[in-house]
Design a protein around this motif. Structure first.
Motif, PDB file in Angstrom:
ATOM      1  N   LEU A 149       0.877  -1.431   0.003  1.00  0.00           N
ATOM      2  CA  LEU A 149       0.165  -0.225  -0.064  1.00  0.00           C
ATOM      3  C   LEU A 149       1.027   1.246  -0.051  1.00  0.00           C
ATOM      4  N   GLY A 150       2.330   0.791   0.746  1.00  0.00           N
ATOM      5  CA  GLY A 150       2.187   2.307   1.113  1.00  0.00           C
ATOM      6  C   GLY A 150       3.789   3.100   0.167  1.00  0.00           C
ATOM      7  N   TYR A 151       4.012   1.752  -0.867  1.00  0.00           N
ATOM      8  CA  TYR A 151       5.123   2.064  -1.834  1.00  0.00           C
ATOM      9  C   TYR A 151       4.196   1.931  -3.390  1.00  0.00           C
ATOM     10  N   GLY A 152       2.897   1.011  -2.967  1.00  0.00           N
ATOM     11  CA  GLY A 152       1.659   2.076  -4.756  1.00  0.00           C
ATOM     12  C   GLY A 152       1.254   3.400  -4.285  1.00  0.00           C
ATOM     13  N   ALA A 153       0.940   3.504  -3.531  1.00  0.00           N
ATOM     14  CA  ALA A 153       0.790   4.689  -3.174  1.00  0.00           C
ATOM     15  C   ALA A 153       2.023   6.055  -3.616  1.00  0.00           C
ATOM     16  N   LEU A 154       2.814   5.951  -3.124  1.00  0.00           N
ATOM     17  CA  LEU A 154       3.606   6.790  -3.176  1.00  0.00           C
ATOM     18  C   LEU A 154       3.748   6.535  -5.316  1.00  0.00           C
ATOM     19  N   VAL A 155       3.680   5.725  -5.470  1.00  0.00           N
ATOM     20  CA  VAL A 155       3.756   5.542  -7.335  1.00  0.00           C
ATOM     21  C   VAL A 155       2.852   6.399  -7.549  1.00  0.00           C
ATOM     22  N   VAL A 156       2.039   6.087  -6.436  1.00  0.00           N
ATOM     23  CA  VAL A 156       0.369   7.300  -7.517  1.00  0.00           C
ATOM     24  C   VAL A 156       0.653   8.784  -6.794  1.00  0.00           C
TER      25      VAL A 156
ATOM     26  N   VAL B 151      -4.814  14.381  -6.074  1.00  0.00           N
ATOM     27  CA  VAL B 151      -4.039  12.931  -5.955  1.00  0.00           C
ATOM     28  C   VAL B 151      -3.127  12.840  -5.116  1.00  0.00           C
ATOM     29  N   THR B 152      -2.461  13.875  -6.085  1.00  0.00           N
ATOM     30  CA  THR B 152      -1.389  13.639  -5.226  1.00  0.00           C
ATOM     31  C   THR B 152      -0.856  13.889  -3.971  1.00  0.00           C
TER      32      THR B 152
ATOM     33  N   ALA C 145      -0.145  10.649  -1.020  1.00  0.00           N
ATOM     34  CA  ALA C 145       1.023  11.207  -0.257  1.00  0.00           C
ATOM     35  C   ALA C 145       0.643  10.551   1.599  1.00  0.00           C
ATOM     36  N   VAL C 146      -0.515  11.315   1.554  1.00  0.00           N
ATOM     37  CA  VAL C 146      -0.997  10.700   3.073  1.00  0.00           C
ATOM     38  C   VAL C 146      -1.033   9.409   3.091  1.00  0.00           C
ATOM     39  N   VAL C 147      -1.525   8.781   2.369  1.00  0.00           N
ATOM     40  CA  VAL C 147      -1.653   7.395   2.429  1.00  0.00           C
ATOM     41  C   VAL C 147      -0.218   6.713   2.953  1.00  0.00           C
ATOM     42  N   SER C 148       0.487   6.900   1.712  1.00  0.00           N
ATOM     43  CA  SER C 148       1.739   5.756   1.767  1.00  0.00           C
ATOM     44  C   SER C 148       2.854   6.473   2.726  1.00  0.00           C
TER      45      SER C 148
ATOM     46  N   GLY D  39      10.119  13.314  -8.153  1.00  0.00           N
ATOM     47  CA  GLY D  39       9.816  12.076  -7.862  1.00  0.00           C
ATOM     48  C   GLY D  39      10.241  11.887  -6.476  1.00  0.00           C
ATOM     49  N   PHE D  40      11.474  12.051  -6.780  1.00  0.00           N
ATOM     50  CA  PHE D  40      12.325  12.377  -5.860  1.00  0.00           C
ATOM     51  C   PHE D  40      12.244  13.717  -4.374  1.00  0.00           C
ATOM     52  N   LEU D  41      12.254  14.334  -4.666  1.00  0.00           N
ATOM     53  CA  LEU D  41      11.278  15.602  -3.813  1.00  0.00           C
ATOM     54  C   LEU D  41      10.316  14.932  -3.063  1.00  0.00           C
TER      55      LEU D  41
END
Length: 365
Positions: free
Chosen positions: A61-68, A77-78, A82-85, A249-251
């Motif tokens: 969930l965390g990495y998936g939300a990060l990708v989103v 949406v970002t 990010a909150v979910v991640s 993406g890095f930031l």
């Protein structure tokens, strides 16, 4: 997991410091200690399905939300992703606390799995806690100058609390420096290597703490995890520098890491009352200096996951698996009478605890 900031104990000792009245020594409540041990003997076996399912689910969930969050074109949406991640990766990361307590024979491969899934990717390999956190639970060390995870924060100056919390935002940068720069350099110099291990290889808040140089199998594991985290940190920097990973993406990833560190620092601040000035404490006194935030409150399940909402109970029964703490609390709450010290460590919310600690720092000579 305990915090990343070290503040000087001198912040509590100047002429304008808080007035501290001598407190009577709290004796052990043998009834509470005996009851806690007897009522929870059947709860000590870790459940593999809970551990693996919870860890993997949180990480996915965390990495998936990060990708989103990185790929989304909508700001809303970002932010939501990010909150979910943050919440999911925070939960996955906090399994380092379980790794530091468990008998690894009871959950074969879990430490390695956790390092591969969360520890190394987030640059917090398990050695940052193993061999350190257990000292915080030593009966003769808790709350003393030899405790790596304790400072008398409630007795310090008011400015120490916001600094303690906000400096955690720099944790991802600090970890990148630790593993992308200091670690590879330390392999070239034994003296620097010892310094990096002693000073920059633990999640501690006590500035006087120096971890022992590991030996034997522990040193082999330490070096392997350190090397793996270093390779990942260097690769991450290289991928960003060459444009393979976009700066945006890095930031975003850096921001999520900072938010995870901030959330953990706030949790750490309310995990104890921080009112001990360095004297040795009984187990009951250590329990009362720690905090439970039990149901019906729901939010502690987010900011203190993996059983850490029962932090006082954890200090009473440190070997109890995280998924057993809720049941243990229910049993003890039902059996121990109202006057028992057990009930005095339960609080309603983090805000109330922060207010208590903050108010304590405001009392002056």
């Amino acid at each position: 997991m305990e915090p990343t900031l070290a503040l000087s104990r001198e912040a509590a000792g100047s002429a304008d410091a808080r007035v501290v009245q001598p407190r009577p020594r709290i004796l052990d409540d043998k009834t509470m200690l005996r009851t806690a041990a007897e009522l929870t003997r059947d709860l000590n076996t870790p459940n593999r399905a809970f551990y693996w399912g919870d860890l993997i689910g949180s990480a996915v969930l965390g990495y998936g939300a990060l990708v989103v969050a990185v790929l989304a074109s909508s700001t809303l949406v970002t932010v939501l992703a990010a909150v979910v991640s943050v919440l999911a990766l925070y939960r996955a990361l906090l399994f380092i606390h379980e790794v530091s307590h468990m008998k690894h024979s009871a959950l074969p491969g879990f430490r390695l799995g956790w390092n591969l899934i969360a520890g190394i990717p987030m640059l917090v390999p398990s050695f940052m806690y193993e061999g350190v956190h257990n000292l915080h639970h030593a009966k003769t060390r808790y709350g003393t100058a030899d405790d790596p995870e304790y400072l008398p924060l409630a007795l310090m100056k008011p400015w120490t609390l916001p600094v303690f919390i906000l400096v955690s935002l720099l944790a991802p940068i600090g970890l990148l420096i630790r593993f992308a720069i200091l670690s590879p350099l330390s392999w070239l110099s034994p003296k620097l290597r010892d310094l990096v291990i002693a000073r920059y290889s633990s999640l501690s808040i006590n500035p006087a703490f120096r971890r022992r140089i590991p030996a034997g199998e522990q040193r082999v594991l330490f070096d392997r995890l350190d090397a793996a985290a270093s390779v990942w940190a260097i690769a991450l920097v290289a991928l960003v520098a060459t444009g393979v990973i976009p700066m945006r993406g890095f930031l975003i990833g850096l921001g999520i890491g900072s938010a995870v560190a901030l959330l953990n620092q706030v949790r750490t601040l309310v995990a104890h009352l921080w009112e001990n000035e360095g004297e040795q404490m009984t187990v009951t006194a250590q329990y009362l200096d720690s905090v439970n935030v039990p149901p019906p409150s729901l939010l502690p399940g987010l900011w203190a996951p993996v059983g850490l909402r029962y932090h006082a109970l954890h200090h009473l029964l440190p070997s109890l698996p995280y998924h057993s703490l809720g049941e243990a609390h229910r049993r003890l709450s039902a059996v121990l009478e109202e006057g028992s010290p057990y009930h005095k460590a339960s609080y309603r919310s983090a805000l109330g605890l922060m207010h208590r600690i903050g108010r304590s720092t405001m009392v002056r000579r």
